[in-house]
Design a protein around this motif. Structure first.
Motif, short mmCIF file in Angstrom:
data_model
loop_
_atom_site.label_atom_id
_atom_site.label_comp_id
_atom_site.label_asym_id
_atom_site.label_seq_id
_atom_site.Cartn_x
_atom_site.Cartn_y
_atom_site.Cartn_z
N ASN A 291 3.29 47.47 32.05
CA ASN A 291 2.00 48.02 32.47
C ASN A 291 1.09 48.29 31.29
N LEU A 292 1.65 48.37 30.08
CA LEU A 292 0.86 48.67 28.89
C LEU A 292 0.50 47.42 28.09
N MET A 293 0.96 46.26 28.55
CA MET A 293 0.73 45.03 27.79
C MET A 293 -0.56 44.35 28.23
N ASP A 294 -1.28 43.79 27.26
CA ASP A 294 -2.45 42.98 27.58
C ASP A 294 -2.01 41.70 28.27
N ASP A 295 -2.94 41.06 28.98
CA ASP A 295 -2.60 39.86 29.74
C ASP A 295 -2.08 38.73 28.86
N HIS A 296 -2.68 38.57 27.66
CA HIS A 296 -2.24 37.46 26.81
C HIS A 296 -0.83 37.69 26.28
N GLY B 71 6.82 54.56 23.31
CA GLY B 71 7.15 55.69 24.17
C GLY B 71 7.62 55.25 25.54
N ALA B 72 7.00 54.18 26.09
CA ALA B 72 7.41 53.66 27.40
C ALA B 72 8.84 53.15 27.35
N ILE B 73 9.23 52.57 26.22
CA ILE B 73 10.59 52.06 26.09
C ILE B 73 11.58 53.22 25.97
N ARG B 74 11.23 54.20 25.13
CA ARG B 74 12.19 55.25 24.79
C ARG B 74 12.27 56.36 25.85
N TYR B 75 11.20 56.55 26.62
CA TYR B 75 11.16 57.68 27.55
C TYR B 75 12.29 57.60 28.58
N ARG B 76 12.54 56.40 29.12
CA ARG B 76 13.55 56.24 30.16
C ARG B 76 14.79 55.52 29.65
N SER B 77 14.93 55.43 28.32
CA SER B 77 16.02 54.65 27.75
C SER B 77 17.28 55.46 27.55
N ARG C 25 4.31 47.85 18.19
CA ARG C 25 4.51 49.09 17.43
C ARG C 25 3.60 50.22 17.95
N ASN C 26 2.75 49.91 18.90
CA ASN C 26 1.88 50.92 19.49
C ASN C 26 2.72 52.09 20.01
N PRO C 27 2.38 53.35 19.66
CA PRO C 27 3.16 54.50 20.11
C PRO C 27 3.32 54.57 21.63
N LEU C 28 2.31 54.11 22.39
CA LEU C 28 2.41 54.14 23.85
C LEU C 28 3.49 53.18 24.34
N VAL C 29 3.54 51.99 23.73
CA VAL C 29 4.55 51.00 24.11
C VAL C 29 5.94 51.51 23.73
#
Length: 245
Positions: free
Chosen positions: A71-76, A200-206, A194-198
Motif C-alpha cells: 500500500n506504500l509503494m508507488d505504481d512503478h 515500519g510497515a514491514i517491522r510492525y507486524r513482523s 529505506r523509507n521509514p514508513l516502508v
C-alpha cells in the motif's frame, strides 16, 4: 483434472514414491487446480503485449493490497515487483522456512494460516496480509556495497540463515519473491525501500522483528540487573570497610 491426476499417478508409480508422499502430491495438485483451474498463467501471459501484461498483473495482484507494505509503494515500484512475483501453493504441514536453513525468498501471504516458530519455541500465528522472509529485505539493504563510481555491488556468495521455522496450518496461497529478484529490486529502489514508513510497515507486524526486539530488550534488562547487582555489592563492601574502621 482427471487426465492430469492420471498422469501424476503414473509418474509417481514410475518413481516408486511411498504412499504418504503420493498423498501429499495429490493434495497439493488438487489445491493448485482449485486456485488456477489448470491454466498455466505464466505461459499465457508471455504471449501477450507488454502493456496488457502490466494491466493484467495489476488486476491479479489486487490481492496484494492486503499486504501493508504494498500500500506504500508507488505504481512503478509495484509494477517491477509484480513482474517478478511467482504464485506459490503450499499444503497443510508444509514448512516454508526451517531453523538453520537458507532464507532464499520472501513470501507474501494471500490466503491461509501459518505458524511462526522461533528458535526458543515461541509460536506466533501468521495469516493473510502477513509477510515471512522479510528479514531478507533488510539484510540486502544493510549489506549493500557501493563502488567508487556510485554503482551498487551485488552481495553474491553471501547467505542469510533462518532463525525460525514457518509451517502451514492450512492450505496456503501466496506470492513468492526470490532472493535474486529481491536483490535486484533493492538495488534499483533502495532509497524507496529505506523509507521509514516502508520499514515500519514491514517491522510492525513482523514476528521476526518482534522476536529480535524482545531478545534485545531481554539482553539489556539482564545487563542492567547485573550492573545494579554489582553496584549494590560495591556499596555493601564500602559500608563494611567503614564499619570496621
Amino acid at each position: 483434472m482427471s487426465l492430469r491426476q492420471r498422469d501424476i499417478e503414473q509418474w509417481m508409480r514410475h518413481r516408486y514414491l511411498p504412499q504418504e508422499l503420493r498423498r501429499r502430491v495429490l493434495e497439493a495438485e488438487r489445491y493448485h487446480w482449485a486456485v488456477t483451474r489448470g491454466v498455466n498463467e505464466r505461459m499465457l501471459m508471455e504471449n501477450l503485449p507488454e502493456d496488457l501484461q502490466r494491466d493484467i498483473r495489476r488486476h491479479l495482484f489486487e490481492l496484494l493490497k492486503k499486504v501493508s507494505i504494498f500500500n506504500l509503494m508507488d505504481d512503478h515500484v509495484l509494477d517491477v515487483v509484480c513482474e517478478k512475483l511467482k504464485q506459490k501453493i503450499y499444503i497443510k504441514g508444509s514448512e516454508i522456512f526451517q531453523v538453520g536453513g537458507l532464507v532464499e525468498k520472501m513470501i507474501f501471504i494471500v490466503r491461509g494460516n501459518l505458524e511462526n516458530i522461533d528458535h526458543d519455541g515461541t509460536v506466533l500465528p501468521l495469516c493473510e496480509g502477513d509477510v515471512c522472509g522479510e528479514e531478507l529485505l533488510t539484510w540486502f539493504l544493510e549489506h549493500s556495497l557501493v563502488s567508487k563510481d556510485g554503482r551498487r555491488i551485488k552481495t553474491s556468495g553471501q547467505y542469510l540463515i533462518s532463525s525460525r521455522t514457518v509451517r502451514c496450518r492450512t492450505n496456503v496461497e501466496a506470492f513468492s519473491l526470490s532472493a535474486a529478484d529481491l536483490e535486484e529490486v533493492t538495488s534499483i529502489f533502495a532509497r524507496h525501500l529505506r523509507n521509514p514508513l516502508v520499514q515500519g510497515a514491514i517491522r510492525y507486524r513482523s514476528p521476526y522483528w518482534r522476536a529480535r526486539a524482545a531478545t534485545i530488550i531481554q539482553v539489556a534488562w539482564r545487563y542492567r540487573k547485573k550492573c545494579l547487582r554489582n553496584s549494590s555489592k560495591g556499596v555493601q563492601s564500602n559500608h563494611s570497610s567503614n564499619s570496621r574502621v
